[in-house]
Structures are given as structure tokens and as C-alpha cells.
Design a protein around this motif. Structure first.
Motif, PDB file in Angstrom:
ATOM      1  N   GLY A 373     -18.981  21.294  13.274  1.00 51.97           N
ATOM      2  CA  GLY A 373     -20.468  21.195  13.756  1.00 51.97           C
ATOM      3  C   GLY A 373     -20.264  19.747  14.257  1.00 51.97           C
ATOM      4  N   GLU A 374     -19.500  18.697  13.804  1.00 46.33           N
ATOM      5  CA  GLU A 374     -19.559  17.518  14.630  1.00 46.33           C
ATOM      6  C   GLU A 374     -19.157  17.648  15.834  1.00 46.33           C
ATOM      7  OE1 GLU A 374     -20.062  13.986  13.294  1.00 46.33           O
ATOM      8  OE2 GLU A 374     -21.079  15.453  12.068  1.00 46.33           O
ATOM      9  N   ARG A 375     -18.495  18.834  16.254  1.00 44.47           N
ATOM     10  CA  ARG A 375     -18.076  18.997  17.767  1.00 44.47           C
ATOM     11  C   ARG A 375     -19.011  19.685  18.434  1.00 44.47           C
ATOM     12  NH1 ARG A 375     -12.042  21.474  18.528  1.00 44.47           N
ATOM     13  NH2 ARG A 375     -12.942  21.000  20.715  1.00 44.47           N
ATOM     14  N   ILE A 376     -19.655  20.645  17.914  1.00 41.73           N
ATOM     15  CA  ILE A 376     -20.701  21.354  18.564  1.00 41.73           C
ATOM     16  C   ILE A 376     -22.033  21.121  18.705  1.00 41.73           C
ATOM     17  CG2 ILE A 376     -18.895  23.356  18.571  1.00 41.73           C
ATOM     18  CD1 ILE A 376     -21.104  24.727  16.471  1.00 41.73           C
ATOM     19  N   PHE A 377     -22.536  20.282  17.547  1.00 39.34           N
ATOM     20  CA  PHE A 377     -24.058  20.016  17.486  1.00 39.34           C
ATOM     21  C   PHE A 377     -24.494  18.887  18.407  1.00 39.34           C
ATOM     22  CE2 PHE A 377     -23.666  21.205  12.569  1.00 39.34           C
ATOM     23  CZ  PHE A 377     -24.016  22.591  12.860  1.00 39.34           C
ATOM     24  N   GLY A 378     -25.411  19.218  19.011  1.00 38.78           N
ATOM     25  CA  GLY A 378     -26.013  18.082  19.943  1.00 38.78           C
ATOM     26  C   GLY A 378     -26.784  18.670  21.030  1.00 38.78           C
ATOM     27  N   LEU A 379     -27.114  17.881  21.912  1.00 36.45           N
ATOM     28  CA  LEU A 379     -28.031  18.510  23.138  1.00 36.45           C
ATOM     29  C   LEU A 379     -27.215  18.888  24.252  1.00 36.45           C
ATOM     30  CD1 LEU A 379     -30.939  18.349  24.229  1.00 36.45           C
ATOM     31  CD2 LEU A 379     -30.580  16.007  25.177  1.00 36.45           C
ATOM     32  N   TYR A 380     -27.874  20.087  24.741  1.00 32.82           N
ATOM     33  CA  TYR A 380     -27.086  21.153  25.832  1.00 32.82           C
ATOM     34  C   TYR A 380     -27.945  21.054  26.885  1.00 32.82           C
ATOM     35  CZ  TYR A 380     -23.283  22.362  22.584  1.00 32.82           C
ATOM     36  OH  TYR A 380     -22.113  22.274  21.631  1.00 32.82           O
ATOM     37  N   VAL A 423     -16.176  29.281  19.298  1.00 30.68           N
ATOM     38  CA  VAL A 423     -16.919  29.512  18.249  1.00 30.68           C
ATOM     39  C   VAL A 423     -17.852  30.557  18.426  1.00 30.68           C
ATOM     40  CG1 VAL A 423     -18.393  28.673  16.405  1.00 30.68           C
ATOM     41  CG2 VAL A 423     -17.084  27.307  17.330  1.00 30.68           C
ATOM     42  N   ARG A 424     -17.723  31.694  17.687  1.00 27.74           N
ATOM     43  CA  ARG A 424     -18.757  32.765  17.843  1.00 27.74           C
ATOM     44  C   ARG A 424     -20.090  32.684  16.659  1.00 27.74           C
ATOM     45  NH1 ARG A 424     -14.036  35.361  18.757  1.00 27.74           N
ATOM     46  NH2 ARG A 424     -13.897  36.713  16.790  1.00 27.74           N
ATOM     47  N   LEU A 425     -21.069  32.872  17.270  1.00 26.96           N
ATOM     48  CA  LEU A 425     -22.560  33.133  16.349  1.00 26.96           C
ATOM     49  C   LEU A 425     -23.032  34.253  16.674  1.00 26.96           C
ATOM     50  CD1 LEU A 425     -22.138  29.676  17.341  1.00 26.96           C
ATOM     51  CD2 LEU A 425     -23.336  29.328  15.078  1.00 26.96           C
ATOM     52  N   ARG A 426     -24.099  34.380  15.906  1.00 28.04           N
ATOM     53  CA  ARG A 426     -24.970  35.498  16.146  1.00 28.04           C
ATOM     54  C   ARG A 426     -26.446  35.234  15.878  1.00 28.04           C
ATOM     55  NH1 ARG A 426     -23.881  40.664  17.596  1.00 28.04           N
ATOM     56  NH2 ARG A 426     -21.735  40.205  17.255  1.00 28.04           N
ATOM     57  N   LEU A 440     -14.964  25.332  22.915  1.00 23.11           N
ATOM     58  CA  LEU A 440     -14.442  24.232  22.422  1.00 23.11           C
ATOM     59  C   LEU A 440     -13.751  23.341  23.432  1.00 23.11           C
ATOM     60  CD1 LEU A 440     -13.536  25.016  18.971  1.00 23.11           C
ATOM     61  CD2 LEU A 440     -15.651  24.185  19.572  1.00 23.11           C
ATOM     62  N   SER A 441     -14.478  23.121  24.594  1.00 20.39           N
ATOM     63  CA  SER A 441     -13.797  22.593  25.871  1.00 20.39           C
ATOM     64  C   SER A 441     -14.404  21.168  25.524  1.00 20.39           C
ATOM     65  CB  SER A 441     -14.176  23.248  27.066  1.00 20.39           C
ATOM     66  OG  SER A 441     -15.658  23.129  27.183  1.00 20.39           O
ATOM     67  N   ASP A 442     -13.988  20.340  26.692  1.00 20.99           N
ATOM     68  CA  ASP A 442     -14.603  18.892  26.446  1.00 20.99           C
ATOM     69  C   ASP A 442     -15.414  18.681  27.942  1.00 20.99           C
ATOM     70  OD1 ASP A 442     -15.039  16.252  25.812  1.00 20.99           O
ATOM     71  OD2 ASP A 442     -12.927  15.558  26.571  1.00 20.99           O
ATOM     72  N   LYS A 452     -25.871  29.389  30.695  1.00 23.75           N
ATOM     73  CA  LYS A 452     -24.457  28.572  30.306  1.00 23.75           C
ATOM     74  C   LYS A 452     -25.043  27.004  30.396  1.00 23.75           C
ATOM     75  CE  LYS A 452     -19.918  27.210  32.349  1.00 23.75           C
ATOM     76  NZ  LYS A 452     -18.964  27.568  33.138  1.00 23.75           N
ATOM     77  N   LEU A 453     -24.946  26.551  28.972  1.00 23.31           N
ATOM     78  CA  LEU A 453     -25.058  24.948  29.093  1.00 23.31           C
ATOM     79  C   LEU A 453     -24.006  24.058  28.604  1.00 23.31           C
ATOM     80  CD1 LEU A 453     -27.267  26.974  27.326  1.00 23.31           C
ATOM     81  CD2 LEU A 453     -28.830  25.094  27.723  1.00 23.31           C
ATOM     82  N   ARG A 454     -23.932  22.691  29.051  1.00 25.06           N
ATOM     83  CA  ARG A 454     -22.892  21.768  28.536  1.00 25.06           C
ATOM     84  C   ARG A 454     -23.685  20.915  27.745  1.00 25.06           C
ATOM     85  NH1 ARG A 454     -20.521  22.149  34.151  1.00 25.06           N
ATOM     86  NH2 ARG A 454     -18.754  23.238  34.026  1.00 25.06           N
ATOM     87  N   ARG A 455     -22.755  20.525  26.767  1.00 30.74           N
ATOM     88  CA  ARG A 455     -23.349  19.283  25.933  1.00 30.74           C
ATOM     89  C   ARG A 455     -23.374  17.971  26.750  1.00 30.74           C
ATOM     90  NH1 ARG A 455     -21.207  17.323  19.967  1.00 30.74           N
ATOM     91  NH2 ARG A 455     -19.989  16.151  21.090  1.00 30.74           N
ATOM     92  N   VAL A 456     -24.577  17.475  26.640  1.00 31.89           N
ATOM     93  CA  VAL A 456     -24.685  16.164  27.141  1.00 31.89           C
ATOM     94  C   VAL A 456     -25.186  14.943  26.450  1.00 31.89           C
ATOM     95  CG1 VAL A 456     -25.455  17.369  29.381  1.00 31.89           C
ATOM     96  CG2 VAL A 456     -27.329  16.770  27.420  1.00 31.89           C
ATOM     97  N   GLY A 457     -25.241  15.308  24.998  1.00 32.31           N
ATOM     98  CA  GLY A 457     -25.366  14.216  23.932  1.00 32.31           C
ATOM     99  C   GLY A 457     -25.301  14.864  22.736  1.00 32.31           C
ATOM    100  N   GLY A 458     -25.284  13.714  21.700  1.00 33.74           N
ATOM    101  CA  GLY A 458     -25.210  14.155  20.396  1.00 33.74           C
ATOM    102  C   GLY A 458     -26.830  14.292  19.739  1.00 33.74           C
ATOM    103  N   LEU A 459     -26.776  14.354  18.480  1.00 39.65           N
ATOM    104  CA  LEU A 459     -28.188  14.669  17.931  1.00 39.65           C
ATOM    105  C   LEU A 459     -28.694  13.449  17.683  1.00 39.65           C
ATOM    106  CD1 LEU A 459     -27.064  17.259  14.756  1.00 39.65           C
ATOM    107  CD2 LEU A 459     -28.244  17.685  17.099  1.00 39.65           C
ATOM    108  N   ALA A 460     -29.835  13.182  17.790  1.00 37.66           N
ATOM    109  CA  ALA A 460     -30.940  12.136  17.636  1.00 37.66           C
ATOM    110  C   ALA A 460     -30.898  11.525  15.971  1.00 37.66           C
ATOM    111  CB  ALA A 460     -32.211  12.501  18.125  1.00 37.66           C
TER     112      ALA A 460
END
Length: 460
Positions: A373-380, A423-426, A440-442, A452-460
């Protein structure tokens, strides 16, 4: 399995783990004790037992322990079984005027102890606790065992299985067990527990919700957002399902009894009966790991843990939570208590026991999930920042929120699989089950519907 020798007591790692979980969940305070054999190997408090007065939590802070009380009730019943006053096979209707017979079969004492009466939860505790805290629910006027018997007698058509077939957690059943203890002993449930369980173990700081007690933690409601606010430590009728109040150090005394295989309260045969698994508890681990499927015994859950047997039970009265866990083969036990809800205390207990076994926290599935979650949660954001989406934890899954000031859209995702680098979700969208993936790229890349979206920031 041979025990791994831990060169240094892992308290520093454990403390860092606990502090971070308090920070994330905003739990006000927490107390913890670790037992190794006959010794309290570690005990301390974290955070505050009273936020307003900035009073720290300590190992002697008192908290409601909720359904950890059920193991005390089961233990008390087994004392009466040893004395020949009843059998686990006895129909409950022998002691109380219970007329409910799911599919024509009587409910036996063992069925109530193992939550296999066949009657799904009637949610009396949920209604009363939420009403007391002003968050919902409603009053049910269930003040005595006779009221609960009448309540259950009206629920015959609510049965879903024959007694003994299936696990349905039933708080009301444990209230009836308290009534049986009262009927056979001539004492109130509280009097019996004090005389036959608490006093012999030296648990002088243990009592019941609603009683005046020194160093009682202020109970708190912890909302998803905003500051925790004080709640009520409301008493419970009868109390055999969840009304005990205790401390980390008193529960350490209780753990020592379990690690002595029931001595001095019950004999070897009764101890084995209490820990013998009766019925599978619904729910399978998401991914293979050291924690196997759980089964319910009598007032306790049992499951595999790093090749050992993990025994324990959790408890919650919304404004207090607790968890008790021990490894009989290793002579290790943990008690964790908090003055709020917000982070599963079972996970803190598992982390402590894993560290004591010399196992890495990374081997625990929940720890892997949190790290993920620390890796994937955030703003895309999409190409050109034309659309923004936030991933955040929600209700044991993941919330995908399409950001829009006027009409934000929210979709709940379920974890499905952790693949190699992905990570696969449904998501459930109407009548469609939609696959969602996070690479799980960087930085991480989200593939959702046509985007298709890239992470641009963490959670507020």
C-alpha cells in the motif's frame, strides 16, 4: 520445529512498528505485554490514555477487552464441567427456558461455546454499543438473562444451519452461557469470575465496564478523518460476552495460566477441550504465508503460525479494543489493548510473536500488504494530466476515486493477486467485474478501464 535463537530482544523493532501504526490509525493509546514462560519479558504503553490531559498509556492502564471476555466465560464453564455440574453435550434448555430448536435439534452448551448454534448473529451488542456511543443502533431493553432467552426464543425462524454444522458468531449465546454459570454456581457472573478466576490468578486490576477504576483509559471514537472524540465506557447486561476491563500486566497473568496448560484453574483434559478446534472460521488468506486458516475452539481461535499453533481472540466495544494471543509450543504470549478502534490489534500481536520467533515481519501477509500500500497508494494522473485518480485504503480493500470537485466518482477495489512486478485488483461496476492492475515500476503505473495513469504524488 526448533526455536530460532534471537540474539537481541526485538523490542526496538516492535516499538517502531507500533508507533507507526498508531500514527497511521490515530489510535490515542495502546498498552502491550509480552510473556515468555513465567516471566513478563516486555511491557510498556504507547500514546495517551487521555488525550485532553496528555496522560500516557502504561502497562497498568485499564481498557475494556470486549470479546476476549469469551475465553474467560469458556474457562469458567469448563471448571463447572470438571466439577460434574454439567456436560458440554447438555442441551441449553436443561438450564434455561430456551425453546429454539434449529431444524428441530436442540442447541447444546458446546454449540454456544463454539458459535455453532446455527443462528446467525442477532446483533444486539452492535445495536446497544452504537446507541450508547451516539453513533447509531437502538436500545433493546435486554437487562437480564431472561430477556436474552426471550429474544432468542423469537428467532427460531432465523436459524440457517443445524447445530454443530456451521460457524455463526453469536454474542447472545455467550450471554446465555453466563446465565448457566449463574444458575449452577448461585453467584452472579461477575462474582463467579472474581472468586474462581481473577482472584486465584492475582488479577487485581481486572473488573467490568461501568465500574470506577484508577487509570482507566478514556474511551475514544476514532473517525476516518478528524480528531478522536471521547466516548462512553458503558456497562453491559450480564457481561459474559464482552464486559471485562483489564490491563496488559493482568492479561500477562492470564496468559501465564494458558502457557501452564490451564494450571491452576483447570486440568489437562479441560485445557485440551478448550483449545480443540471445532469448526472452520470463514475466510481464507489472500496469499500463501505462515498464517493458515483459522478454526474456532471454545472461546478461542486456533490457526497455524510459522509451523506453530497460534491461539487467541480479539475484542471490541468500539471505544476499546484488545487482542490476546499465545504459542503453546514456544511458551510465548502477547496481550495488546487500545482505547479506540482503527488498527487490527491481532496484527500487532502477530508482529510481536514473529519477532520473538526470529521471523522477519516481511513474511507476514498483512505486513506485505501494508508495504505494498505504501508503494501504490497516492495520486495518479493520465498523459497531459487530463484526469486524476487517487488510490487509498478503504474497508480492507482499495478505494479508487476519480477526482472532481463537483462530482467525484468512487469505486471499491478488492485485492486479487500479487504477481511478478504487478498487483492485480478487481472492481465491481454494475454487472461487470473489471480487472485493475498496478505495475510496480518507478513510479507505479495504474491501468484502469481505458486509462493508463502514473503516480504523481502520495496521499494528502
Amino acid at each position: 520445529m526448533a526455536r530460532k535463537e534471537v540474539a537481541v530482544a526485538p523490542w526496538e523493532t516492535l516499538e517502531a512498528f507500533v508507533r507507526e501504526r498508531l500514527r497511521r490509525s490515530r489510535l490515542p493509546g495502546l498498552s502491550l505485554a509480552v510473556v515468555r514462560g513465567e516471566e513478563v519479558a516486555y511491557a510498556r504503553g504507547f500514546g495517551f490514555r487521555d488525550l485532553e490531559r496528555k496522560l500516557p498509556a502504561t502497562p497498568t492502564t485499564r481498557y475494556g477487552i470486549g470479546s476476549v471476555t469469551k475465553s474467560f466465560t469458556a474457562l469458567a464453564l469448563m471448571q463447572l464441567v470438571e466439577e460434574g455440574k454439567l456436560s458440554l453435550e447438555d442441551p441449553v434448555e436443561r438450564f434455561l427456558p430456551l425453546r429454539v430448536r434449529p431444524f428441530g435439534e436442540p442447541v447444546r452448551v458446546e454449540h454456544l461455546l463454539a458459535h455453532t448454534s446455527g443462528i446467525p448473529a442477532l446483533a444486539y451488542a452492535e445495536a446497544e454499543i452504537r446507541y450508547d456511543q451516539g453513533t447509531g443502533g437502538r436500545p433493546l431493553a435486554l437487562a437480564a438473562v431472561a430477556d436474552f432467552v426471550a429474544w432468542l426464543n423469537g428467532a427460531e425462524g432465523w436459524a440457517e444451519a443445524r447445530p454443530g454444522e456451521r460457524w455463526f458468531y453469536l454474542n447472545e449465546g455467550y450471554v446465555l452461557l453466563g446465565g448457566i454459570i449463574q444458575e449452577l454456581s448461585g453467584l452472579s457472573y461477575g462474582e463467579y469470575l472474581r472468586e474462581r478466576v481473577l482472584k486465584p490468578l492475582g488479577m487485581e486490576a481486572t473488573g467490568f465496564l461501568g465500574e470506577e477504576a484508577p487509570e482507566l483509559a478514556t474511551p475514544y471514537l476514532v473517525p476516518p478523518e478528524g480528531r478522536p472524540r471521547p466516548g462512553r465506557a458503558a456497562p453491559m447486561a450480564v457481561g459474559s460476552d464482552g464486559a471485562l476491563v483489564s490491563t496488559a500486566l493482568d492479561l500477562a497473568l492470564y496468559l501465564r495460566m494458558w502457557l501452564r496448560r490451564g494450571a491452576p484453574l483447570v486440568g489437562e483434559e479441560a485445557y485440551r477441550e478448550l483449545l480443540r478446534p471445532r469448526v472452520p472460521v470463514p475466510g481464507e488468506p489472500l496469499w500463501p504465508g505462515p498464517l493458515g486458516p483459522a478454526q474456532y475452539a471454545l472461546g478461542l481461535m486456533v490457526q497455524p503460525f510459522f509451523g506453530r499453533t497460534l491461539v487467541g481472540h480479539g475484542g471490541s466495544v468500539l471505544v476499546y479494543t484488545a487482542h490476546l494471543a499465545f504459542l503453546p509450543e514456544e511458551g510465548l504470549g502477547v496481550a495488546v489493548l487500545a482505547n479506540g478502534s482503527g488498527y487490527p490489534l491481532a496484527q500487532i500481536a502477530q508482529a510481536a510473536l514473529a519477532l520473538l520467533l526470529g521471523e522477519p515481519l516481511e513474511a507476514l501477509p498483512f505486513y506485505r500488504l501494508e508495504a505494498l500500500g505504501e508503494r501504490i497508494f497516492g495520486l495518479y494522473a493520465t498523459y497531459g494530466d487530463t484526469l486524476r485518480v487517487t488510490l487509498r485504503p478503504q474497508a480492507g480493500g482499495v478505494e479508487l476515486r476519480v477526482e472532481d470537485r463537483e462530482a467525484p466518482q468512487s469505486v471499491l477495489l478488492a485485492w486479487e493477486a500479487l504477481g511478478e512486478g504487478e498487483v492485480r485488483l478487481r472492481a465491481l461496476l454494475g454487472d461487470r467485474a473489471l480487472p485493475v492492475a498496478v505495475r510496480l515500476s518507478d513510479p507505479p503505473v495504474l491501468l484502469y478501464e481505458r486509462y493508463k495513469l502514473r503516480r504523481v504524488g502520495g496521499l494528502a
